[in-house]
Scaffold this motif. Structure first.
Motif, short mmCIF file in Angstrom:
data_model
loop_
_atom_site.label_atom_id
_atom_site.label_comp_id
_atom_site.label_asym_id
_atom_site.label_seq_id
_atom_site.Cartn_x
_atom_site.Cartn_y
_atom_site.Cartn_z
N VAL A 84 6.96 -2.82 9.38
CA VAL A 84 7.22 -2.43 7.84
C VAL A 84 7.63 -1.47 7.95
CG1 VAL A 84 6.04 -4.91 7.87
CG2 VAL A 84 4.97 -2.39 6.62
N SER A 85 8.80 -1.82 6.85
CA SER A 85 9.86 -0.72 5.72
C SER A 85 8.78 -0.94 4.31
CB SER A 85 11.23 -1.07 5.90
OG SER A 85 11.53 -1.22 7.42
N VAL A 86 9.13 0.09 3.77
CA VAL A 86 9.00 0.50 2.90
C VAL A 86 10.28 0.13 1.33
CG1 VAL A 86 8.18 2.67 0.85
CG2 VAL A 86 6.87 2.06 3.06
N LEU A 87 10.05 -0.21 0.37
CA LEU A 87 10.98 -0.48 -0.33
C LEU A 87 11.06 0.64 -1.54
CD1 LEU A 87 10.98 -4.76 -0.70
CD2 LEU A 87 12.50 -2.68 0.42
N SER A 88 9.51 0.73 -2.56
CA SER A 88 9.04 1.78 -2.95
C SER A 88 7.51 1.69 -3.44
CB SER A 88 9.89 0.68 -4.40
OG SER A 88 9.07 -0.13 -5.09
N VAL A 89 7.37 2.83 -4.49
CA VAL A 89 5.82 3.34 -4.15
C VAL A 89 5.59 3.23 -5.80
CG1 VAL A 89 4.20 5.11 -5.02
CG2 VAL A 89 5.54 4.89 -2.16
N VAL A 90 4.32 2.05 -5.87
CA VAL A 90 3.96 1.94 -7.61
C VAL A 90 3.20 2.71 -7.83
CG1 VAL A 90 2.84 0.28 -9.19
CG2 VAL A 90 4.40 -0.78 -6.55
N ASP A 91 2.30 3.53 -7.20
CA ASP A 91 1.09 4.68 -7.34
C ASP A 91 0.76 5.24 -6.29
OD1 ASP A 91 -0.64 2.43 -6.84
OD2 ASP A 91 -0.96 2.12 -9.34
N GLY A 92 -0.27 5.53 -6.31
CA GLY A 92 -0.69 6.34 -5.34
C GLY A 92 -1.70 5.35 -4.35
N ASP A 93 -2.34 4.44 -4.90
CA ASP A 93 -2.46 3.47 -3.81
C ASP A 93 -1.85 1.94 -3.83
OD1 ASP A 93 -3.47 1.95 -6.28
OD2 ASP A 93 -5.36 3.28 -5.64
N THR A 94 -0.81 2.01 -4.06
CA THR A 94 0.03 0.33 -4.35
C THR A 94 1.70 1.13 -3.71
OG1 THR A 94 -1.62 -0.74 -5.56
CG2 THR A 94 0.26 -1.61 -5.27
N MET A 95 1.93 0.40 -3.00
CA MET A 95 3.79 0.06 -2.82
C MET A 95 4.53 -1.68 -2.52
SD MET A 95 3.46 1.99 0.85
CE MET A 95 2.58 1.70 1.93
N ARG A 96 5.47 -1.46 -2.97
CA ARG A 96 6.29 -2.63 -2.34
C ARG A 96 6.83 -2.49 -0.48
NH1 ARG A 96 6.40 -6.94 -4.32
NH2 ARG A 96 8.59 -7.34 -4.82
N VAL A 97 6.85 -3.42 0.49
CA VAL A 97 7.06 -3.30 1.81
C VAL A 97 8.15 -4.93 2.20
CG1 VAL A 97 5.67 -1.91 2.57
CG2 VAL A 97 4.96 -4.42 2.25
N LEU A 98 9.21 -4.48 3.03
CA LEU A 98 9.68 -4.97 2.89
C LEU A 98 8.75 -6.04 4.42
CD1 LEU A 98 12.52 -6.85 3.18
CD2 LEU A 98 13.15 -5.35 4.82
N TYR A 99 8.38 -7.15 4.04
CA TYR A 99 7.11 -8.02 5.35
C TYR A 99 8.10 -9.55 5.56
CZ TYR A 99 1.94 -9.35 7.12
OH TYR A 99 1.24 -9.58 7.53
N GLU A 100 8.35 -9.28 6.98
CA GLU A 100 7.71 -10.49 6.89
C GLU A 100 9.06 -11.06 6.66
OE1 GLU A 100 4.66 -13.54 7.58
OE2 GLU A 100 3.37 -11.93 9.57
N GLY A 101 10.72 -10.25 6.02
CA GLY A 101 11.31 -11.20 5.61
C GLY A 101 11.38 -10.83 3.92
N GLY A 102 10.30 -10.78 3.30
CA GLY A 102 10.42 -10.71 2.03
C GLY A 102 9.31 -9.72 1.19
N ALA A 103 9.88 -8.97 0.00
CA ALA A 103 9.17 -8.68 -0.50
C ALA A 103 8.11 -8.70 -1.35
CB ALA A 103 10.23 -7.44 -1.91
N GLU A 104 6.79 -7.74 -0.59
CA GLU A 104 5.58 -7.80 -0.60
C GLU A 104 5.11 -6.44 -1.50
OE1 GLU A 104 3.62 -10.35 -0.32
OE2 GLU A 104 4.10 -12.21 1.42
N SER A 105 3.33 -6.65 -2.00
CA SER A 105 3.21 -5.39 -2.86
C SER A 105 2.10 -5.47 -1.74
CB SER A 105 2.30 -6.10 -3.93
OG SER A 105 3.79 -6.08 -5.51
N LEU A 106 1.82 -4.37 -1.36
CA LEU A 106 0.65 -4.42 -0.54
C LEU A 106 -0.16 -2.63 -0.98
CD1 LEU A 106 1.23 -2.81 3.46
CD2 LEU A 106 0.34 -1.84 1.52
#
Length: 339
Positions: free
Chosen positions: A91-113
């Motif tokens: 998966v690809s990273v869209l943005s980093v929120v903090d030290g343990d959370t980020m937004r990723v492109l997952y199965e065609g959509g933006a998801e918090s991880l």
């Protein structure tokens, strides 16, 4: 024959070759041998393709390796017990929120991880920015490999995953550098032993948050005279329902020295992202004295303070860590327990 698998077809052809050979048909045997060879080549190619599809840190991670740059390597898969299956794709990273959370492109959509098994400093806390910056550096702008545990998502709808970049186990790296703590989130604890070991190393080396002057070297705790602070007894399991008997849950803090210790601006926290206590202005702990910090509400006195945390208990019965912080947010002392 069309219903057999590739290995089955290979076996059948070999048997047939033997039968034909016994009948004396050498031309047919030669033809079958050529077919066998072609089938072996196709089978080898199919096996190679399958290995490529599942290769990577989520399915068959490399042997643990520690380089001179202290990058955390992926532990062997044989050391992990989990019923979940590794993600088969990157998966690809869209943005980093903090030290343990980020937004990723997952199965065609933006998801918090949410990276599981760890907890990094919260906003406005010591090393918050450093942890977020380091996570962004570790994940970069390439592909990540994800590994689930027992739970797919948390109560906020975020994906729960272990994260790998090449041979680096990102969750472990953050703990190893003292930018996150190892945190047990049941039932997702398949790699917790690895994360616990990384925290022990970070503590031994005063890495990140475990450095007494990590947050502000000019404001690190300096003991006045021989005053100090220790964590004493922890009553984490109150009688009855902990959530309904908050003042029977408490932690004791002691100043074993001979000088008074002004705790104005000091704090106490647990491993969670939300439980934070600040000592009242002007509160001092005399040399040799002990104060008991209750979870519930009440009137502060010399040897009793009240967190006034409402709605729930603070200290987990299954295990937790008590952190005592100086006014700059440095960890002066901590103590972990298990239920």
């Amino acid at each position: 024959m069309s219903s057999l698998t590739a290995p089955g077809r290979l076996t059948a052809l070999i048997v047939l070759a033997c039968v034909v050979a016994a009948c004396g048909s050498t031309d047919r045997v030669a033809q079958l041998e050529r077919e066998n060879e072609a089938l072996r080549d196709r089978l080898a190619e199919a096996t190679s393709t399958t290995d490529t599809l599942v290769a990577g840190p989520t399915s068959n991670p490399p042997t643990t390796r520690r380089s001179t740059t202290s990058l955390a390597s992926v532990p062997p898969s044989s050391s992990v017990t989990t019923s979940a299956q590794p993600e088969p794709h990157a998966v690809s990273v869209l943005s980093v929120v903090d030290g343990d959370t980020m937004r990723v492109l997952y199965e065609g959509g933006a998801e918090s991880l949410r990276l599981i098994g760890i907890n990094s400093p919260e906003r406005n806390e010591c090393l918050y920015a450093e942890a977020a910056s380091r996570l962004a550096e570790l994940v970069g702008d390439g592909d990540l490999y994800l590994e689930p545990d027992q739970s797919d998502r948390d109560q906020y709808g975020r994906l729960l995953r272990y994260v790998f970049v090449d041979d680096v186990f990102v969750n472990e790296m953050l703990v190893r550098e003292g930018l996150a703590i190892s945190r047990h989130y049941q039932p997702d604890i398949a790699r917790q032993a690895t994360l616990d070991a990384a925290q022990e190393l970070a503590q031994d080396e005063d890495a990140g948050m475990w450095n007494p002057a990590a947050c502000d070297s000019a404001k690190g705790f300096v003991s006045p005279g021989n005053a100090s602070i220790e964590i004493g007894q922890i009553r984490f399991n109150a009688d009855g329902d902990d959530n309904h008997n908050l003042n029977d849950e408490w932690v004791e803090l002691t100043n074993p020295g001979g000088s008074d210790l002004d705790l104005t601006g000091w704090g106490v926290k647990d491993e969670s992202a939300s439980h934070r206590y600040s000592f009242p202005p002007g509160f001092g702990l005399a040399g040799g004295a002990t104060v008991r910090l209750h979870t519930g509400c009440g009137s502060d006195a010399g040897n009793a303070l009240y967190w006034c945390n409402t709605g729930s208990a603070v200290w987990n019965n299954s295990g937790d860590t008590v952190f005592v912080l100086d006014p700059s947010g440095n960890v002066v002392v901590s103590r972990s327990y298990s239920g």
